[in-house]
Write a protein that holds these residues in place. Structure first.
Motif, PDB file in Angstrom:
ATOM      1  N   UNK A 492       0.833  -1.207   0.000  1.00  0.00           N
ATOM      2  CA  UNK A 492       0.000   0.000   0.000  1.00  0.00           C
ATOM      3  C   UNK A 492       0.865   1.253   0.000  1.00  0.00           C
ATOM      4  N   UNK A 493       1.954   1.231   0.766  1.00  0.00           N
ATOM      5  CA  UNK A 493       2.875   2.373   0.772  1.00  0.00           C
ATOM      6  C   UNK A 493       3.457   2.609  -0.614  1.00  0.00           C
ATOM      7  N   UNK A 494       3.900   1.519  -1.265  1.00  0.00           N
ATOM      8  CA  UNK A 494       4.520   1.644  -2.587  1.00  0.00           C
ATOM      9  C   UNK A 494       3.539   2.193  -3.615  1.00  0.00           C
ATOM     10  N   UNK A 495       2.268   1.837  -3.476  1.00  0.00           N
ATOM     11  CA  UNK A 495       1.246   2.327  -4.391  1.00  0.00           C
ATOM     12  C   UNK A 495       0.772   3.736  -4.032  1.00  0.00           C
ATOM     13  N   UNK A 496       1.075   4.152  -2.819  1.00  0.00           N
ATOM     14  CA  UNK A 496       0.616   5.464  -2.382  1.00  0.00           C
ATOM     15  C   UNK A 496      -0.823   5.473  -1.940  1.00  0.00           C
ATOM     16  N   UNK A 497      -1.324   4.338  -1.468  1.00  0.00           N
ATOM     17  CA  UNK A 497      -2.710   4.228  -1.023  1.00  0.00           C
ATOM     18  C   UNK A 497      -2.794   4.350   0.500  1.00  0.00           C
ATOM     19  N   UNK A 498      -3.632   5.264   0.958  1.00  0.00           N
ATOM     20  CA  UNK A 498      -3.822   5.438   2.392  1.00  0.00           C
ATOM     21  C   UNK A 498      -2.630   6.063   3.086  1.00  0.00           C
ATOM     22  N   UNK A 499      -1.820   6.809   2.357  1.00  0.00           N
ATOM     23  CA  UNK A 499      -0.610   7.380   2.959  1.00  0.00           C
ATOM     24  C   UNK A 499      -0.821   8.796   3.490  1.00  0.00           C
ATOM     25  N   UNK A 500      -1.748   9.544   2.899  1.00  0.00           N
ATOM     26  CA  UNK A 500      -1.938  10.949   3.291  1.00  0.00           C
ATOM     27  C   UNK A 500      -2.873  11.048   4.495  1.00  0.00           C
ATOM     28  N   UNK A 501      -2.571  11.904   5.447  1.00  0.00           N
ATOM     29  CA  UNK A 501      -3.473  12.092   6.593  1.00  0.00           C
ATOM     30  C   UNK A 501      -4.827  12.633   6.134  1.00  0.00           C
ATOM     31  N   UNK A 502      -5.888  12.282   6.869  1.00  0.00           N
ATOM     32  CA  UNK A 502      -7.236  12.743   6.572  1.00  0.00           C
ATOM     33  C   UNK A 502      -7.767  13.548   7.761  1.00  0.00           C
ATOM     34  N   UNK A 503      -8.760  14.407   7.487  1.00  0.00           N
ATOM     35  CA  UNK A 503      -9.292  15.276   8.536  1.00  0.00           C
ATOM     36  C   UNK A 503     -10.640  14.814   9.092  1.00  0.00           C
ATOM     37  N   UNK A 504     -11.192  13.740   8.536  1.00  0.00           N
ATOM     38  CA  UNK A 504     -12.491  13.293   9.012  1.00  0.00           C
ATOM     39  C   UNK A 504     -12.398  12.850  10.486  1.00  0.00           C
ATOM     40  N   UNK A 505     -13.525  12.878  11.154  1.00  0.00           N
ATOM     41  CA  UNK A 505     -13.584  12.495  12.571  1.00  0.00           C
ATOM     42  C   UNK A 505     -13.604  10.977  12.719  1.00  0.00           C
ATOM     43  N   UNK A 506     -12.698  10.400  13.502  1.00  0.00           N
ATOM     44  CA  UNK A 506     -12.748   8.957  13.735  1.00  0.00           C
ATOM     45  C   UNK A 506     -14.088   8.507  14.316  1.00  0.00           C
ATOM     46  N   UNK A 507     -14.636   9.323  15.201  1.00  0.00           N
ATOM     47  CA  UNK A 507     -15.920   8.962  15.794  1.00  0.00           C
ATOM     48  C   UNK A 507     -17.033   8.900  14.769  1.00  0.00           C
TER      49      UNK A 507
END
Length: 560
Positions: A492-507
């Motif tokens: 996933x890291x090599x593909x660049x998937x899910x690497x950028x931080x997101x601002x949505x609320x975990x809750x």
């Protein structure tokens, strides 16, 4: 790329008589014969070598490596002037081994340089020939020959079916004239067919430049006189307009229906408006819907087909990578509600899915990379060759390397991921058990899409985040081995998937999971990866889900 295809490749089960027919055809057409097995034997440099000897010394894997090299060396051969060979454009006969086409890369090469003729006979007839053959084939030593042949036929028919089929009980040496007649009467389309699978749910065709000819073939078998061509602006530009023109030339009436692009099409109001358009056009149950577009488009068009007149048939022509390897297959149709993704839908199988790889060439790199989220999911579920393939080419995919279209890489990814899904769906169409595995990474992935209001994030990107969360939960519960999780996270890291931080609320994400379609008895059923399969758990603590969602939203910089 258009080629002459001056070779005639003979394919079929072991013992069907490809070499015998090849010798007769070569004599009658006055062209050379290349027996691929003999070529492979010669490559060893061992005196009195045999296929059986190579299997014994190098194993089947070693033989297949030699076979791939022999196929890669095939080139065009100029047909002799005058006569039937010139008329057919055939400069050489190539008798392939029974398993040659199983390798996607072999089919990629052969589809470029050869027309394909599938020689077939009843299993009992082939078994009789094998019992009296001077050379015993290695794969025929596995017990009863007829049982082995039935197994091989089930495994390989989808590969052989890309060629013109000549089926006969007669001796193969007597079939040269019928073979030539079949070739003369078979259309020489410009497309390259790579797979043609007859599934319980319908037909799946994969190839390059095949959309129009495959669609027309499907419609002619149904004697279709009118279709509703459902598309969206990007797909119309890429392939839809060409399909519409071909249908009109074939005297098939076309009712066009253009929907919005992406998730905006997946709304009940869109279904309402579209159904009224069909009603105003007088569409009947004998008419068909042809859906040309990405996964959101096929989801919506499929639901329209399921609901209008209580169900009419439809064909999917997926134009995005995510749709070709996942969304268009399996018959799940649906639209979204404000409360969640795909909460209104139906199981309604298309009668055919036609995946034309040419449609992928205009896709932006971001869409290609996003689709890999679904491919990684399939790899994690146990498609080992797909896992390795993705690891081998991840950096090239992320960089937008256009040569992946040319060397067969994307074709193999679509085939392997798509076939895995087709196999799962064939065993569990209505998601009573096994099919739930295909939701790996989707619980929090769908929640993330909803929290983002379906804007600024592609479905496959959300799945990439969701896979990271599922791996966290799986490790915490002792379901996912650490080495398996590390390997997947590295991919996933090599593909660049899910690497950028997101601002949505975990809750907010955790709250959205309570409306997931897999909820049963008030409990969320989580699909978690094991060493080479999956496990479903409904006892995941809420605190762990919140921790996994928080870590997921932190991107790859979060603690693993």
């Amino acid at each position: 790329m258009r080629t002459r295809r001056s070779n005639l490749a003979l394919v079929g089960l072991p013992g069907v008589g490809k070499s015998s027919l090849g010798r007769r055809l070569a004599t009658q057409l006055n062209v050379p014969l290349l027996d691929l097995d003999r070529s492979i034997i010669a490559s060893t440099g061992v005196a009195k070598e045999s296929v059986e000897g190579i299997f014994a010394r190098e194993g089947e894997a070693g033989f297949r490596i030699r076979e791939r090299s022999a196929v890669a060396a095939l080139d065009e051969v100029t047909p002799p002037a005058g006569g039937a060979a010139a008329a057919l454009g055939i400069g050489r006969i190539v008798a392939l081994g029974g398993g040659t086409l199983v390798d996607p890369r072999n089919r990629w090469v052969i589809s470029q340089c050869a027309r394909i003729l599938w020689l077939d006979a009843p299993d009992a007839v082939i078994a009789g020939r094998l019992r009296t053959a001077r050379v015993v084939r290695p794969l025929m030593k596995r017990g009863n020959p007829e049982e082995t042949l039935r197994t091989l036929r089930a495994e390989r028919s989808r590969f052989y079916a890309i060629g013109a089929r000549l089926e006969s009980k007669k001796s193969p040496g007597t079939l040269a004239a019928p073979a030539i007649e079949l070739l003369q009467n078979s259309p020489r389309g410009g497309g390259r067919h790579l797979l043609s699978a007859a599934l319980p749910s319908g037909q799946w065709d994969l190839g390059v430049g095949i959309a129009t000819e495959s669609l027309l073939r499907v419609l002619r078998t149904r004697n279709a006189r009118r279709v509703v061509l459902v598309s969206e602006p990007n797909a119309e530009r890429a392939i839809g307009a060409t399909i519409a023109a071909a249908l009109k030339r074939a005297k098939i009436s076309v009712t066009p229906l253009t929907l919005k692009s992406g998730e905006s099409a997946k709304q009940l109001t869109v279904i309402d408006d579209a159904a009224r358009t069909l009603a105003a056009a007088g569409i009947e149950r004998g008419d068909l819907i042809v859906a040309v577009g990405g996964g959101a488009l096929t989801d919506t068009a499929g639901l329209l087909a399921a609901l209008y007149l209580r169900g009419i048939d439809w064909v999917a022509v997926p134009t995005t990578l995510a749709a070709q390897l996942d969304a268009s297959l399996g018959g799940k149709t649906g639209v979204d509600l404000p409360e969640g993704k795909n909460l209104v839908g139906a199981f309604h199988q298309p009668i055919a899915v036609i995946a034309d790889l040419d449609a992928l060439r205009s896709l932006p790199t971001r869409e290609i990379v996003a689709a890999m989220g679904e491919a990684v999911k399939i790899a994690l579920l146990g498609e080992d060759r797909l896992f390795t393939l993705l690891e081998e080419c991840a950096t090239r995919i992320a960089a937008g390397d256009a040569s992946l279209h040319e060397d067969g890489t994307y074709a193999e990814i679509v085939e392997r991921a798509g076939w895995w899904k087709c196999t799962v769906v064939a065993g569990d169409e209505r998601e009573a058990g096994l099919r739930m595995s295909l939701n790996l990474g989707h619980t929090l992935g769908h929640a993330l899409e909803q929290a983002a209001n379906y804007k600024g994030i592609l479905h496959g990107e959300a799945v990439g985040y969701g896979l990271r969360a599922a791996l966290t939960i799986g490790q915490e519960l002792g379901v996912t081995p650490a080495a398996r999780a590390s390997r997947a996270l590295a991919l996933l890291d090599a593909l660049g998937l899910g690497v950028a931080p997101r601002r949505e609320s975990p809750g907010a994400l955790v709250d959205a999971t309570t409306r997931d379609k897999k909820v049963a008895g008030g409990k969320i059923r989580w699909v978690l990866a094991t060493e080479r399969a999956f496990e479903i758990r409904d006892d995941v603590p809420a605190s762990l889900v919140l921790r996994a969602a928080t870590q997921m939203l932190a991107g790859s910089g979060g603690k693993r």
